[in-house]
Design a protein around this motif. Sequence first.
Motif, PDB file in Angstrom:
ATOM      1  N   MET A 228      12.984 -12.757  63.800  1.00 25.85           N
ATOM      2  CA  MET A 228      12.907 -13.794  62.767  1.00 25.85           C
ATOM      3  C   MET A 228      13.920 -14.906  63.029  1.00 25.85           C
ATOM      4  O   MET A 228      13.628 -16.085  62.818  1.00 25.85           O
ATOM      5  CB  MET A 228      13.135 -13.172  61.390  1.00 25.85           C
ATOM      6  CG  MET A 228      12.028 -12.215  60.975  1.00 25.85           C
ATOM      7  SD  MET A 228      12.362 -11.308  59.446  1.00 25.85           S
ATOM      8  CE  MET A 228      12.135 -12.594  58.233  1.00 25.85           C
ATOM      9  N   GLU A 229      15.110 -14.551  63.505  1.00 27.09           N
ATOM     10  CA  GLU A 229      16.108 -15.571  63.838  1.00 27.09           C
ATOM     11  C   GLU A 229      15.663 -16.410  65.023  1.00 27.09           C
ATOM     12  O   GLU A 229      15.881 -17.630  65.055  1.00 27.09           O
ATOM     13  CB  GLU A 229      17.445 -14.903  64.145  1.00 27.09           C
ATOM     14  CG  GLU A 229      18.142 -14.343  62.916  1.00 27.09           C
ATOM     15  CD  GLU A 229      19.465 -13.686  63.263  1.00 27.09           C
ATOM     16  OE1 GLU A 229      19.798 -13.636  64.458  1.00 27.09           O
ATOM     17  OE2 GLU A 229      20.163 -13.226  62.331  1.00 27.09           O
ATOM     18  N   CYS A 230      15.021 -15.775  66.024  1.00 26.49           N
ATOM     19  CA  CYS A 230      14.538 -16.514  67.199  1.00 26.49           C
ATOM     20  C   CYS A 230      13.434 -17.504  66.827  1.00 26.49           C
ATOM     21  O   CYS A 230      13.234 -18.498  67.527  1.00 26.49           O
ATOM     22  CB  CYS A 230      14.019 -15.547  68.258  1.00 26.49           C
ATOM     23  SG  CYS A 230      15.309 -14.565  69.049  1.00 26.49           S
ATOM     24  N   ARG A 231      12.736 -17.210  65.733  1.00 30.52           N
ATOM     25  CA  ARG A 231      11.681 -18.117  65.262  1.00 30.52           C
ATOM     26  C   ARG A 231      12.206 -19.081  64.193  1.00 30.52           C
ATOM     27  O   ARG A 231      11.431 -19.706  63.484  1.00 30.52           O
ATOM     28  CB  ARG A 231      10.505 -17.305  64.714  1.00 30.52           C
ATOM     29  CG  ARG A 231       9.721 -16.594  65.812  1.00 30.52           C
ATOM     30  CD  ARG A 231       8.797 -15.529  65.232  1.00 30.52           C
ATOM     31  NE  ARG A 231       7.954 -14.919  66.241  1.00 30.52           N
ATOM     32  CZ  ARG A 231       8.343 -13.995  67.094  1.00 30.52           C
ATOM     33  NH1 ARG A 231       9.596 -13.564  67.073  1.00 30.52           N
ATOM     34  NH2 ARG A 231       7.506 -13.499  67.977  1.00 30.52           N
TER      35      ARG A 231
END
Length: 277
Positions: A228-231
């Motif tokens: 989720m952080e990478c997105r």
Amino acid sequence: MEASFGVYYEKDSLIHRLDPRTKLLFMIVFLVSIFVAKDIFSYLLLILITVASIIISKVPFMMVLKGLKPIFVIVIFTTILNLFWTQGETELVNWQVIPNHWTIVIYKESLIKAGVLALRIIVLMACTSLYFSYTTTPIELTDGIETGLAPLKKIKVPVHEFAMMMTIALRFIPTLVDETAKIMNAQKARGADFSRGGLIKRAKALIPIIIPLFVSAFRRADELATAMECRCYRGGTGRTRMKVLKMKARDYVFLLLTVLMIAGVIILNIYAKGYKV
């Protein structure tokens, strides 16, 4: 062990096409109706609605029953508890296990109460899994909860995060069930036995399952957070939706039927001549 609860069953049915907010409102009213029902005919009405919903949704009955397996232990436990601890007037069983010390007494009222409680749990879980899992995708459920609770944003309630948390938890139920089955099979292949011995021995035998399951759950949670952080996920601030929820004629008709449902339960409670439970 094949998990079915928490799994979306893709079909083109009326219930699948309903707005998720309609399903949420229906389930709230259905929950109230279950606890309001006091007459045998009102319970039959709720059971009929549950069966009709399963037929209309085109979800196989066996899939719904398979999704109820995890709650059978709870149903049995609460049934036995109410059966032996609820007092009444009409005795059905009076068994002296130890004369003058320990007597098991089962009343007609306790038997009825235990059956009604078991019925409540089964019908509620069947209907909940049908409307929130088998016929609604996690994204639709998230949007429905967030949109339905939108007024709470004015008092600084993190509605988006709450909706996301609930849908993620629901989504990972079948994953954790499958993971548990894999761990149990691996332990059995190493000679573990979960069916022999007393209660304490069986509880100790579950430790080799619980620890790897917790480790796996935390690892999956960490991987999900990283993804989720990478997105660039930053909560609900500034987010838009590809599909904007919009109530249609079928939703208003279904809501009208929902109102008629609880009205029917109340009327049956007052005027029906059936057995009061």
